[in-house]
Design an enzyme around this catalytic site. Sequence first.
Site, PDB file in Angstrom:
ATOM      1  CG  ASN A 219      11.811  -5.763   9.879  1.00  0.00           C
ATOM      2  OD1 ASN A 219      13.122  -6.913   9.875  1.00  0.00           O
ATOM      3  ND2 ASN A 219      10.986  -6.165  10.567  1.00  0.00           N
TER       4      ASN A 219
ATOM      5  CB  SER B 107      17.972 -11.577   2.542  1.00  0.00           C
ATOM      6  OG  SER B 107      17.738 -12.967   2.359  1.00  0.00           O
TER       7      SER B 107
ATOM      8  CE1 TYR C   8      13.280 -10.758   0.520  1.00  0.00           C
ATOM      9  CE2 TYR C   8      14.539 -12.131   0.054  1.00  0.00           C
ATOM     10  CZ  TYR C   8      13.925 -11.165   0.777  1.00  0.00           C
ATOM     11  OH  TYR C   8      14.118 -11.220   2.293  1.00  0.00           O
TER      12      TYR C   8
ATOM     13  CB  SER D 206      14.505  -5.847  -3.177  1.00  0.00           C
ATOM     14  OG  SER D 206      14.659  -7.186  -2.440  1.00  0.00           O
ATOM     15  CE  LYS D 207      15.008  -8.236   1.885  1.00  0.00           C
ATOM     16  NZ  LYS D 207      14.825  -7.221   2.783  1.00  0.00           N
TER      17      LYS D 207
HETATM   18  N1  LIG Z   1      12.049 -14.862   6.877  1.00  0.00           N
HETATM   19  C1  LIG Z   1      12.996 -15.018   6.672  1.00  0.00           C
HETATM   20  O1  LIG Z   1      13.320 -15.978   6.046  1.00  0.00           O
HETATM   21  C2  LIG Z   1      13.557 -13.640   6.489  1.00  0.00           C
HETATM   22  C3  LIG Z   1      15.142 -14.349   6.127  1.00  0.00           C
HETATM   23  C4  LIG Z   1      15.632 -13.075   5.261  1.00  0.00           C
HETATM   24  C5  LIG Z   1      15.274 -11.835   5.816  1.00  0.00           C
HETATM   25  N2  LIG Z   1      14.109 -11.392   5.607  1.00  0.00           N
HETATM   26  C6  LIG Z   1      14.242 -10.096   5.952  1.00  0.00           C
HETATM   27  O2  LIG Z   1      13.315  -9.149   6.904  1.00  0.00           O
HETATM   28  C7  LIG Z   1      12.371  -8.619   7.132  1.00  0.00           C
HETATM   29  C8  LIG Z   1      11.600  -9.165   7.887  1.00  0.00           C
HETATM   30  O3  LIG Z   1      10.701 -10.468   7.365  1.00  0.00           O
HETATM   31  P1  LIG Z   1       9.546 -11.716   8.056  1.00  0.00           P
HETATM   32  O4  LIG Z   1      10.206 -12.907   7.964  1.00  0.00           O
HETATM   33  O5  LIG Z   1       9.377 -10.521   9.539  1.00  0.00           O
HETATM   34  O6  LIG Z   1       8.092 -10.990   6.890  1.00  0.00           O
HETATM   35  P2  LIG Z   1       6.911 -11.068   7.731  1.00  0.00           P
HETATM   36  O7  LIG Z   1       6.113 -11.195   6.751  1.00  0.00           O
HETATM   37  O8  LIG Z   1       6.716 -11.991   8.982  1.00  0.00           O
HETATM   38  O9  LIG Z   1       6.691  -9.463   8.155  1.00  0.00           O
HETATM   39  C9  LIG Z   1       7.453  -8.362   7.465  1.00  0.00           C
HETATM   40  C10 LIG Z   1       6.233  -7.582   7.866  1.00  0.00           C
HETATM   41  O10 LIG Z   1       6.760  -6.286   7.510  1.00  0.00           O
HETATM   42  C11 LIG Z   1       4.931  -5.441   7.344  1.00  0.00           C
HETATM   43  N3  LIG Z   1       5.323  -5.078   5.989  1.00  0.00           N
HETATM   44  C12 LIG Z   1       5.224  -4.980   4.654  1.00  0.00           C
HETATM   45  N4  LIG Z   1       4.744  -4.618   3.964  1.00  0.00           N
HETATM   46  C13 LIG Z   1       4.247  -3.081   4.456  1.00  0.00           C
HETATM   47  C14 LIG Z   1       4.092  -1.459   4.022  1.00  0.00           C
HETATM   48  N5  LIG Z   1       4.133  -1.562   2.982  1.00  0.00           N
HETATM   49  N6  LIG Z   1       4.277  -1.119   5.481  1.00  0.00           N
HETATM   50  C15 LIG Z   1       4.092  -1.173   6.258  1.00  0.00           C
HETATM   51  N7  LIG Z   1       4.455  -2.582   7.021  1.00  0.00           N
HETATM   52  C16 LIG Z   1       5.449  -3.132   5.629  1.00  0.00           C
HETATM   53  C17 LIG Z   1       3.968  -6.677   6.785  1.00  0.00           C
HETATM   54  O11 LIG Z   1       2.290  -6.133   7.612  1.00  0.00           O
HETATM   55  C18 LIG Z   1       5.073  -7.303   8.405  1.00  0.00           C
HETATM   56  O12 LIG Z   1       4.198  -7.412   9.234  1.00  0.00           O
HETATM   57  C19 LIG Z   1      12.065  -8.279   5.809  1.00  0.00           C
HETATM   58  O13 LIG Z   1      12.513  -7.592   5.133  1.00  0.00           O
HETATM   59  C20 LIG Z   1      12.459  -9.512   4.807  1.00  0.00           C
HETATM   60  O14 LIG Z   1      12.858  -9.378   3.775  1.00  0.00           O
HETATM   61  C21 LIG Z   1      13.666 -12.668   5.831  1.00  0.00           C
END
Ligand SMILES: NC(=O)c1ccc[n+]([C@@H]2O[C@H](COP(=O)([O-])OP(=O)(O)OC[C@H]3O[C@@H](n4cnc5c(N)ncnc54)[C@H](O)[C@@H]3O)[C@@H](O)[C@H]2O)c1
Length: 256
Positions: free
Chosen positions: A95, A148, A161, A164-165
């Site tokens: 995640n 995503s 991004y 990557s997705k």
């Molecule tokens: N928020 C959105 O709109 C959205 C939409 C589609 C997909 N996503 C995907 O969902 C996933 C979670 O996103 P989110 O919105 O909860 O983001 P967020 O930024 O709230 O949380 C991401 C977490 O990943 C951790 N992280 C980042 N790099 C890291 C590393 N090298 N090692 C360990 N942990 C690490 C961060 O510290 C953070 O706690 C991501 O892959 C994101 O791409 C999010």
Amino acid sequence: MKYGLDFHNKIVLVTGAAQGIGKSISIGFASLGATVLLVDLEQNERRMVEIVNTADDVGGCAELFCCDITNDASVDKMLSDIKHQYGRVDILINNAGIYRTGPSVEYSYENWDRTSAINVRSHFFMSTKIAKHFMIPAGRGRIIFMSSTAAHFGVPEAVAYGVSKASTLQMTKALAAEWAKYNIHVNAVNPFFVATDLIAFFDEKTVESIAQKSPLKRIANPEDIVGGVLFLCSDLANYITGVHLDVDGGRTIAGS
Ligand SMILES: NC(=O)c1ccc[n+]([C@@H]2O[C@H](COP(=O)([O-])OP(=O)(O)OC[C@H]3O[C@@H](n4cnc5c(N)ncnc54)[C@H](O)[C@@H]3O)[C@@H](O)[C@H]2O)c1
């Protein structure tokens, strides 16, 4: 067959578990009895301690592991500790992720490489290591990639991004095909916009206009993403592998 969601006696590893979607997924698994291994950066240790307490309150349990998942030695040490302590990982939720935007003509090598390292490389090697050391010997496993809807669309100023997705979706299909013989199911979940720190740099007006692009006319809360993940990791999904589930309020079918 008994229909329902039950993760008692399951060991679930969630990366990026300290906040946002990963936090909600972790609490969701814990509430259904799982032992959740929370993996995130050291700077987020305090947040993970709070999730450990919440997991306890909702009837499961959790332990935190501070680990930068792009650091191979740190990942190996963590997995060795997990092997020693728990002996297995039943479910892996890839995640953790970052979202670094910017005009393509200005985009830096650093941002490209970091996006690729976290969103793609680390998820591949976390999966291969956990498959090799835990899931293949056990003859079963579930892996989820958090992709995503950006994998489907051409999102301006978000090429790294989106790539990557989209890579994540390819990984999902290829690993699902390769590891089906080990009874390891590999699936992806595609959120649209979710209210987390990842998108906190967007102003309110922009978020509202983005929300209007979804037929449900809102962006998601992190909790909205949990059900799809739990379903794909449950016995209800015993005949599902290699798919992506758009948890997107209908955004993908709505066109531009
Ligand atoms: N928020 C959105 O709109 C959205 C939409 C589609 C997909 N996503 C995907 O969902 C996933 C979670 O996103 P989110 O919105 O909860 O983001 P967020 O930024 O709230 O949380 C991401 C977490 O990943 C951790 N992280 C980042 N790099 C890291 C590393 N090298 N090692 C360990 N942990 C690490 C961060 O510290 C953070 O706690 C991501 O892959 C994101 O791409 C999010």
